[in-house]
Design an enzyme around this catalytic site. Structure first.
Site: not given
Ligand code: NAD
Length: 476
Positions: A208, A242
């Site tokens: 997602e 998102c």
């Molecule tokens: P985040 O930084 O919280 O990361 C998400 C998860 O990934 C966390 O649990 C984190 O610990 C893990 N993570 C981070 N780096 C990692 C790595 N190198 N290796 C393994 N795991 C790792 O969240 P984010 O990415 O900043 O969230 C924002 C993004 O998420 C935006 O692009 C947003 O559009 C997208 N988003 C999508 C949805 C959807 O439902 N499609 C919903 C919310 C957010």
């Protein structure tokens, strides 16, 4: 820690227990109970992490999961029922059915922006399908992560839900284990890391992700109503959603009236000083605050080079409070490049506001000559997670539906598609793989196993067995 969690989840998944519907219902009613009895603890955590007011927490997080649970409990029995399949003439007499079965252990890696909803919604689907689950909440929303780690085991059966807290290191460690499905919500960069790790074990993934979700506006008759809905979708959770509209496309003559209507809508919803509004959130941390401040600075400084990006209203910032005002920017018209129309930023043409998902309370208005140009621009970019169309013209609505591809398309509103358990939610292309919510979740986290019964008598199969000479004779 993660090895013990995965082993415990695996052990339970291999027992008969999670297969029973009563076990699954118990987990869902447990989480339901948690969301009512301990709603305050979760709301306080959300306030500490994102300054979400209790009303926002209820509306956009807890309430969404409660309705997901109610919908699932109501329909679980019918979803879990085998579905009978037709058998072709050559196979008769025989019967065939599709029997959903649990996949095993599901890993859910969730993000910080809706840290309750985006952890619990997939969890509800995975448990409903009879799986055990390892959950990794986002370390960037630490209060919510801690609350979920404390509460979930209290309200679900032993070993059914394992919460592993931590950041990159812990997630990397978790990803070495074998799971039967991985749900990752977050950005595309990490999405690729997750998919690579999953490939080692041939584990299917649901990703997602995000991207730049456009909004088209040309509905002059309903200018004010459209502006209210755009403001609500964009500035809820301070733009950290998102499926928030990333930018607005409209014709040059509509830029001014739309800007005025957006400003009026902002005042109606958040008052003259949104800093004082209990309904206006904060940027999650300094790193994201600095990213947004730099993107705005870079985009509008291009103006000095003659590109024409200006702050129409908003722009106020307070780093200590992580307050970033609802901000509307007038951006330059797109330029025509090798791949057709593309968002541009004047001087350098690649600033972050135009090149990356904004994920904050900055809304650029980008003038284009027509709906056809808007379609061309959208098609030149990656497939967005959502597309919003505010148009009274049936032809224009149809144009966007037919000529663009996105995770979802919504006419006359924003955000609403994510809160309905009856509507599958997910992206396409760069915005994600696979959809969930309600029945889509149940199917996503189940294996639909065909079960075929072919009686010995009458023995029609012997016709397919050698010697085949008589078949050859019959066919010739
Ligand atoms: P985040 O930084 O919280 O990361 C998400 C998860 O990934 C966390 O649990 C984190 O610990 C893990 N993570 C981070 N780096 C990692 C790595 N190198 N290796 C393994 N795991 C790792 O969240 P984010 O990415 O900043 O969230 C924002 C993004 O998420 C935006 O692009 C947003 O559009 C997208 N988003 C999508 C949805 C959807 O439902 N499609 C919903 C919310 C957010």
């Amino acid at each position: 820690m993660s090895a013990a969690a995965v082993t415990a989840a695996r052990h339970l998944a291999e027992s008969d227990e999670p297969r029973s519907l009563s076990w699954r219902r118990r987990q869902l009613t447990g989480i339901r109970e948690m969301l009512t009895a301990d709603a305050d603890q979760l709301a306080e955590a959300l306030e500490a992490d994102l300054a979400k007011s209790p009303a926002q927490a209820q509306l956009t997080e807890i309430g969404v999961v409660l309705s997901e649970i109610d919908h699932t409990l109501k329909n679980l029995e019918s979803w879990a029922r085998p579905r009978s399949l037709d058998v072709p003439l050559f196979l008769r007499p025989a019967s065939a059915r599709l029997q959903p079965e649990p996949l095993g252990v599901v890993l859910i890696i969730s993000p910080w922006n809706y840290p309750v909803q985006l952890c619990l919604s997939p969890l509800v689907g995975a448990l409903a399908a009879g799986n055990t689950v390892v959950v990794k909440p986002s370390e960037i929303a630490p209060h919510t992560s801690a609350a979920l780690a404390e509460l979930l085991p209290r309200y679900t059966s032993a070993d059914a839900v394992q919460v592993v807290e931590g950041g990159v290191e812990e997630t990397t460690e978790l990803l070495r284990h074998r799971f039967d499905h991985i749900v990752y919500t977050g950005n595309g960069h990490v999405g690729r890391i997750v998919m690579r790790a999953a490939a080692e074990h041939l584990t299917p993934v649901t990703l997602e992700l995000g991207g730049k979700s456009p909004t088209w506006f040309d509905d002059d008759e309903r200018l004010e109503a459209a502006a209210r809905r755009i403001v609500w979708s964009k500035f809820t959770n301070a733009g950290q959603t998102c499926i928030a509209p990333d930018y607005v496309l409209t014709t040059p003559d509509r830029v001014q009236p739309l800007t005025q209507a957006l400003q009026k809508a902002c005042r109606q919803m958040f008052g003259r000083d949104p800093r004082r509004s209990p309904d206006y959130g904060r940027i999650v941390n300094e790193k994201h605050f600095d990213r947004l401040a730099a993107a705005l600075q870079e985009h509008t400084s291009a103006n000095r080079a003659g590109a024409g990006a200006t702050v129409a209203f908003g722009g106020a910032q307070d780093r200590a409070q992580r307050y970033f005002a609802p901000t509307v920017v007038h951006s330059p018209a797109p330029r025509r490049g090798a791949r057709g129309l593309a968002l541009t930023a004047g001087a350098r043409g690649d600033d972050a506001l135009m090149a990356e998902e904004i994920f904050g309370p900055i809304l650029p208005i980008v003038p284009v000559d027509s709906a056809e140009d808007a379609v061309e621009l959208i098609r030149a970019g990656e497939k967005p997670l959502a597309l919003y169309v505010h148009s009274a013209s049936a032809q224009t609505r149809e144009l966007f539906e037919r000529r663009t591809s996105s995770g979802s398309i919504v006419h006359d509103a924003g955000l609403v598609q994510a809160g309905a358990a009856t509507i599958p939610f997910g992206g396409v292309g760069e915005s994600g793989i696979g959809a969930y919510h309600g029945e889509a979740s149940f199917r996503r986290f189940s294996h639909d196993k065909p079960v075929v019964e072919k009686p010995y008598l009458p023995d029609t199969l012997s016709f397919a067995m050698p010697p085949l000479g008589r078949i050859k004779r019959a066919l010739l």
